[in-house]
Design a protein around this motif. Sequence first.
Motif, PDB file in Angstrom:
ATOM      1  N   LEU A  22     -30.851  48.988 -51.634  1.00  0.00           N
ATOM      2  CA  LEU A  22     -29.826  47.937 -51.680  1.00  0.00           C
ATOM      3  C   LEU A  22     -28.872  48.168 -52.854  1.00  0.00           C
ATOM      4  CD1 LEU A  22     -29.189  45.087 -50.274  1.00  0.00           C
ATOM      5  CD2 LEU A  22     -30.381  44.094 -52.227  1.00  0.00           C
ATOM      6  N   HIS A  38     -23.671  36.272 -52.359  1.00  0.00           N
ATOM      7  CA  HIS A  38     -24.018  36.135 -50.932  1.00  0.00           C
ATOM      8  C   HIS A  38     -23.460  37.299 -50.100  1.00  0.00           C
ATOM      9  CE1 HIS A  38     -19.965  34.372 -50.885  1.00  0.00           C
ATOM     10  NE2 HIS A  38     -19.958  34.609 -49.579  1.00  0.00           N
ATOM     11  N   GLU A  41     -25.207  43.012 -49.689  1.00  0.00           N
ATOM     12  CA  GLU A  41     -26.032  43.428 -48.553  1.00  0.00           C
ATOM     13  C   GLU A  41     -26.166  44.954 -48.604  1.00  0.00           C
ATOM     14  OE1 GLU A  41     -27.693  41.822 -46.247  1.00  0.00           O
ATOM     15  OE2 GLU A  41     -27.055  39.789 -46.748  1.00  0.00           O
ATOM     16  N   GLU A 252     -34.936  37.735 -51.928  1.00  0.00           N
ATOM     17  CA  GLU A 252     -33.509  37.999 -51.714  1.00  0.00           C
ATOM     18  C   GLU A 252     -32.680  37.604 -52.944  1.00  0.00           C
ATOM     19  OE1 GLU A 252     -32.170  36.847 -47.762  1.00  0.00           O
ATOM     20  OE2 GLU A 252     -30.297  36.142 -48.631  1.00  0.00           O
ATOM     21  N   ARG A 256     -30.472  40.085 -55.475  1.00  0.00           N
ATOM     22  CA  ARG A 256     -29.034  39.862 -55.661  1.00  0.00           C
ATOM     23  C   ARG A 256     -28.710  39.627 -57.134  1.00  0.00           C
ATOM     24  NH1 ARG A 256     -27.999  36.484 -50.038  1.00  0.00           N
ATOM     25  NH2 ARG A 256     -27.008  38.228 -48.950  1.00  0.00           N
ATOM     26  N   ARG A 288     -33.911  41.905 -41.994  1.00  0.00           N
ATOM     27  CA  ARG A 288     -32.735  42.766 -41.812  1.00  0.00           C
ATOM     28  C   ARG A 288     -32.690  43.879 -42.851  1.00  0.00           C
ATOM     29  NH1 ARG A 288     -31.150  38.578 -44.825  1.00  0.00           N
ATOM     30  NH2 ARG A 288     -29.589  38.863 -46.473  1.00  0.00           N
ATOM     31  N   TRP A 289     -33.190  43.598 -44.063  1.00  0.00           N
ATOM     32  CA  TRP A 289     -33.211  44.627 -45.090  1.00  0.00           C
ATOM     33  C   TRP A 289     -34.304  45.650 -44.788  1.00  0.00           C
ATOM     34  CZ3 TRP A 289     -32.569  41.443 -50.308  1.00  0.00           C
ATOM     35  CH2 TRP A 289     -31.248  40.987 -50.372  1.00  0.00           C
TER      36      TRP A 289
END
Length: 314
Positions: A22, A38, A41, A252, A256, A288-289
């Motif tokens: 990521l 946000h 990704e 998550e 981030r 999804r990651w």
Amino acid sequence: MPQDRWERIRGGLYGLLIGDALGVPYEFSSPEDIPERHLIEMSPPSGFARAHRAVPVGTWSDDGAQALVLLDSLVTCSSLDLKQFSDGLLAWYRTGFMTPDGHVFDIGIQTMQALGNYARSGDPLTCSPSDERNNGNGSLMRALPCAFFLTPTSTDIIARARKQSMPTHAHLRSQLACALYALMAWQMVEGGTPIEALDYAQGTLEEAVHPTERLELGIVLDGRLEPSKGSGYVVDSLWSAIRCVLATSDYEACLRNAIALGNDTDTTACIAGGLAGILYGEQGIPVRWKEALNGRAIVENTLSRLAIGQATVA
Ligand SMILES: [Mg+2]
């Protein structure tokens, strides 16, 4: 093997690999250039000047590959055989061992020097540069697998974490940062909260170090008083990552926060992601990651070998 402990170990390994992958496109960006949280990704928003443009989305870099090399070595040898591990690092550097596609695209200058020296000398204890300025986060980023094995004592964890640092980052400060991280991760694998695990790691390391090592341990521990920079310096990198874990309540958000610091984003997110993966388990990692991660067959193969062999590692 208790189900939840194994869930934490799987979460830890996937957590660090996904953190690395990521963070790759955001590496080298200053914090003001990082997209809003946000929007962080695997694929950065359009218009963002991503690093490593040729690298497919979802690919772990040197951090993840070296952590897998260490885990593979620990499983293969049932202990930390420094020469076998260093041979694995060299195989990564030369032929892309433990990369999703055989392609090495991210290597620290110090690690390159150390592995070059190792290729010539064959001695993993003397090949690393070891001046005070040689304290990048290149051995911390791969140290997590030291915490994955059953029934070691804190002495085993400290020795293993320090030893795995030697081939590339032999300075005492790097060794002690790795030991602190591995002790914390180990306590979290065993079910401790991050705060409990951190307190344990600090107290245990303060008791365990030789009196001549206390000055350097003080430098490592004092890093908690400095603001997070997300840099490549081992002390800042360690505390930047730990603070991301302590300040958030899901995987998550933790990642981030790590990437929002900018700079060495893949490594901060890798170090934080390993701890957050243990804390929230594999189930806590966004699907999804996980689905975007390349090389999952390598991960599953290594995990299945760990599941069979982990009880015997000393
Ligand atoms: Mg990297």
